[in-house]
Design a protein around this motif. Structure first.
Motif, mmCIF file in Angstrom:
data_model
loop_
_atom_site.group_PDB
_atom_site.id
_atom_site.type_symbol
_atom_site.label_atom_id
_atom_site.label_comp_id
_atom_site.label_asym_id
_atom_site.label_seq_id
_atom_site.Cartn_x
_atom_site.Cartn_y
_atom_site.Cartn_z
ATOM 1 N N UNK A 166 0.860 -1.181 0.000
ATOM 2 C CA UNK A 166 0.000 0.000 0.000
ATOM 3 C C UNK A 166 0.898 1.233 0.000
ATOM 4 N N UNK A 167 0.799 2.044 -1.049
ATOM 5 C CA UNK A 167 1.573 3.281 -1.137
ATOM 6 C C UNK A 167 0.804 4.386 -0.431
ATOM 7 N N UNK A 168 1.399 4.910 0.619
ATOM 8 C CA UNK A 168 0.750 5.909 1.457
ATOM 9 C C UNK A 168 1.522 7.224 1.385
ATOM 10 N N UNK A 169 0.874 8.320 1.716
ATOM 11 C CA UNK A 169 1.507 9.644 1.791
ATOM 12 C C UNK A 169 2.200 10.028 0.484
ATOM 13 N N UNK A 170 1.558 9.769 -0.628
ATOM 14 C CA UNK A 170 2.115 10.102 -1.936
ATOM 15 C C UNK A 170 1.541 11.390 -2.501
ATOM 16 N N UNK A 171 0.477 11.890 -1.885
ATOM 17 C CA UNK A 171 -0.296 12.968 -2.499
ATOM 18 C C UNK A 171 0.516 14.246 -2.737
ATOM 19 N N UNK A 172 1.353 14.639 -1.784
ATOM 20 C CA UNK A 172 2.120 15.881 -1.954
ATOM 21 C C UNK A 172 3.144 15.765 -3.083
ATOM 22 N N UNK A 173 3.721 14.584 -3.250
ATOM 23 C CA UNK A 173 4.706 14.387 -4.307
ATOM 24 C C UNK A 173 4.100 14.065 -5.659
ATOM 25 N N UNK A 174 2.821 13.675 -5.662
ATOM 26 C CA UNK A 174 2.128 13.396 -6.902
ATOM 27 C C UNK A 174 2.590 12.113 -7.579
ATOM 28 N N UNK A 175 2.185 11.952 -8.823
ATOM 29 C CA UNK A 175 2.492 10.725 -9.561
ATOM 30 C C UNK A 175 3.990 10.547 -9.793
ATOM 31 N N UNK A 176 4.721 11.648 -9.829
ATOM 32 C CA UNK A 176 6.175 11.540 -10.001
ATOM 33 C C UNK A 176 6.800 10.789 -8.828
ATOM 34 N N UNK A 177 6.345 11.100 -7.623
ATOM 35 C CA UNK A 177 6.851 10.388 -6.445
ATOM 36 C C UNK A 177 6.411 8.929 -6.472
ATOM 37 N N UNK A 178 5.193 8.676 -6.904
ATOM 38 C CA UNK A 178 4.721 7.300 -6.997
ATOM 39 C C UNK A 178 5.592 6.505 -7.966
ATOM 40 N N UNK A 179 5.895 7.098 -9.108
ATOM 41 C CA UNK A 179 6.735 6.408 -10.087
ATOM 42 C C UNK A 179 8.135 6.128 -9.532
ATOM 43 N N UNK A 180 8.666 7.076 -8.783
ATOM 44 C CA UNK A 180 9.987 6.889 -8.187
ATOM 45 C C UNK A 180 9.990 5.711 -7.218
ATOM 46 N N UNK A 181 8.957 5.641 -6.369
ATOM 47 C CA UNK A 181 8.868 4.544 -5.411
ATOM 48 C C UNK A 181 8.645 3.220 -6.129
ATOM 49 N N UNK A 182 7.802 3.209 -7.139
ATOM 50 C CA UNK A 182 7.562 1.975 -7.892
ATOM 51 C C UNK A 182 8.851 1.470 -8.535
ATOM 52 N N UNK A 183 9.669 2.394 -9.056
ATOM 53 C CA UNK A 183 10.943 1.988 -9.648
ATOM 54 C C UNK A 183 11.845 1.338 -8.608
ATOM 55 N N UNK A 184 11.896 1.927 -7.424
ATOM 56 C CA UNK A 184 12.723 1.357 -6.356
ATOM 57 C C UNK A 184 12.172 0.021 -5.885
ATOM 58 N N UNK A 185 10.864 -0.091 -5.839
ATOM 59 C CA UNK A 185 10.251 -1.359 -5.439
ATOM 60 C C UNK A 185 10.573 -2.465 -6.430
ATOM 61 N N UNK A 186 10.742 -2.086 -7.703
ATOM 62 C CA UNK A 186 11.097 -3.081 -8.703
ATOM 63 C C UNK A 186 12.418 -3.764 -8.415
ATOM 64 N N UNK A 187 13.294 -3.078 -7.674
ATOM 65 C CA UNK A 187 14.578 -3.675 -7.280
ATOM 66 C C UNK A 187 14.452 -4.536 -6.036
ATOM 67 N N UNK A 188 13.328 -4.386 -5.320
ATOM 68 C CA UNK A 188 13.153 -5.071 -4.030
ATOM 69 C C UNK A 188 12.231 -6.275 -4.158
ATOM 70 N N UNK A 189 11.092 -6.088 -4.808
ATOM 71 C CA UNK A 189 10.114 -7.162 -4.912
ATOM 72 C C UNK A 189 10.643 -8.279 -5.807
ATOM 73 N N UNK A 190 10.543 -9.510 -5.309
ATOM 74 C CA UNK A 190 11.066 -10.659 -6.043
ATOM 75 C C UNK A 190 10.023 -11.344 -6.912
ATOM 76 N N UNK A 191 8.805 -10.868 -6.877
ATOM 77 C CA UNK A 191 7.739 -11.491 -7.652
ATOM 78 C C UNK A 191 6.690 -10.441 -7.953
ATOM 79 N N UNK A 192 5.665 -10.837 -8.655
ATOM 80 C CA UNK A 192 4.613 -9.919 -9.054
ATOM 81 C C UNK A 192 3.645 -9.708 -7.897
ATOM 82 N N UNK A 193 3.936 -8.709 -7.085
ATOM 83 C CA UNK A 193 3.106 -8.381 -5.925
ATOM 84 C C UNK A 193 2.257 -7.160 -6.263
#
Length: 359
Positions: A166-193
């Motif tokens: 669950x991505x929380x507290x993203x509203x102030x950073x907008x979709x750009x912040x969401x994309x940044x976190x998703x990119x970093x999560x791609x290095x962490x998550x080992x499967x399709x979560x």
């Protein structure tokens, strides 16, 4: 012959310090139908103050158990079985059967979910499989996660070992912040979560309760994430310092909240201070109130509860738990003692105040 009741599902709610786990839980409770299912909460706090439990205690819960002053996957690991037993036994109906429909375990911000699931599997067997782990939910604070994930392997492992992010507290950073976190999560998550965004802490309850999670079933005989990366059990405790602060007073004084806000809350740096939780007795509009504080990474919320002192709190005007970056405890202790020694922070009949800090 009666049909055996299915196991009571357990939802494990994890996430780093200040990610918004309790806010998410409150939003889930508010969505339950009327009459609501019987849901119990097992809540773990690193410090000695159950601030979040007071919040959730105002909701329709069938039972609440608090485990304080430690982490469930380390020094409090043996308390998990006792806590679950207490919730189950307290729910028995007139037939002697357990009366719960679900148990939510909200971990401390430093808990390793994989280690905790291993212990839960053992406890489930001891309890004759009356309960089972249904899903592991990881809450991520988008505003700060990319920063502390760099220096906290606990934060990364919490994001890795999950059935839903669950991505929380993203509203102030907008979709750009969401994309940044998703990119970093791609290095962490080992499967399709699956990854979902909250709406200021709100997520549809059907996405969380009833998720067909795999993490509670797939780890038996496998190497846990922290073992794979060469970390010893319990080493994540070295990532944070915890200070329990008491503000004693002679007489019936109250805390000067404006002074506390300006000199403590606003001066705390979020790269060294993760959480400040607690309460202070304040005087507002001629009425004494017990003001609860929940501070995380430079933002905070307050809410008022009954202003009467509990018996255990006689002689104090406030108690706060500070969760800090490792090595910050001595500096915060000195800072608080210096500020509180030279400044009168109590109004009313109280005198100069001293801080009692316990590491």
């Amino acid at each position: 012959m009666s049909t055996p009741k299915p196991p009571i599902p357990i939802t494990l709610l994890t996430g780093f310090l200040g990610s918004g786990k309790t806010t998410l839980l409150l939003s889930l409770l508010a969505q339950l139908p009327t009459p609501p299912p019987r849901l119990a909460l097992l809540k773990n706090e690193l410090g000695s103050l159950p601030v979040d439990s007071i919040l959730t205690g105002q909701s329709a819960l069938a039972g609440t158990k608090e485990l304080l002053n430690g982490c469930l996957c380390c020094n409090l690991v043996g308390s998990l079985e006792d806590g679950l037993r207490e919730l189950l036994e307290g729910s028995r109906d007139e037939k002697g059967e357990y009366g719960l429909d679900r148990i939510v375990i909200e971990t401390s911000g430093s808990a390793l979910p994989a280690t905790l699931v291993v212990e839960l599997r053992r406890v489930c067997a001891v309890l004759n499989n009356a309960v089972e782990v249904e899903g592991v939910i990881s809450v991520i604070d988008c505003e700060n996660w990319t920063g502390y994930a760099d220096r906290s392997y606990t934060a990364k492992l919490q994001a890795e070992f999950t059935d839903l992010v669950v991505l929380n507290k993203w509203e102030d950073g907008g979709e750009r912040k969401v994309d940044e976190v998703r990119d970093r999560l791609g290095d962490v998550l080992k499967e399709d979560v699956p990854v979902v965004k909250s709406n200021y802490g709100w997520v549809d309850v059907s996405l969380v309760f009833g998720i067909e999670g795999k993490k509670g079933q797939e780890i038996e005989g496998s190497v846990l994430p922290h073992e794979r990366e060469g970390h010893r059990h319990g080493s994540h405790e070295q990532e944070v310092d915890v200070l329990n602060v008491g503000l004693p007073v002679e007489g019936e004084g109250t805390l000067d909240w404006e002074w506390w806000r300006e000199n403590v809350l606003e001066s705390a740096q979020k790269d060294e201070t993760f959480r400040i939780k607690g309460w202070g007795l304040v005087r507002e509009d001629g009425v004494t109130k017990k003001k609860m504080l929940n501070w995380a990474f430079g933002r905070w919320k307050t809410f008022d509860v009954d202003g009467e002192r509990d018996e255990a709190d006689k002689g104090v005007v406030g108690r706060f738990t500070f969760v800090l970056a490792k090595g910050e405890a001595p500096r915060w202790k000195y800072r608080l003692q210096k500020k509180l020694k030279t400044t009168k922070v109590v109004d009313g009949t109280g005198g100069a105040i001293q801080v009692d800090v316990v590491a």
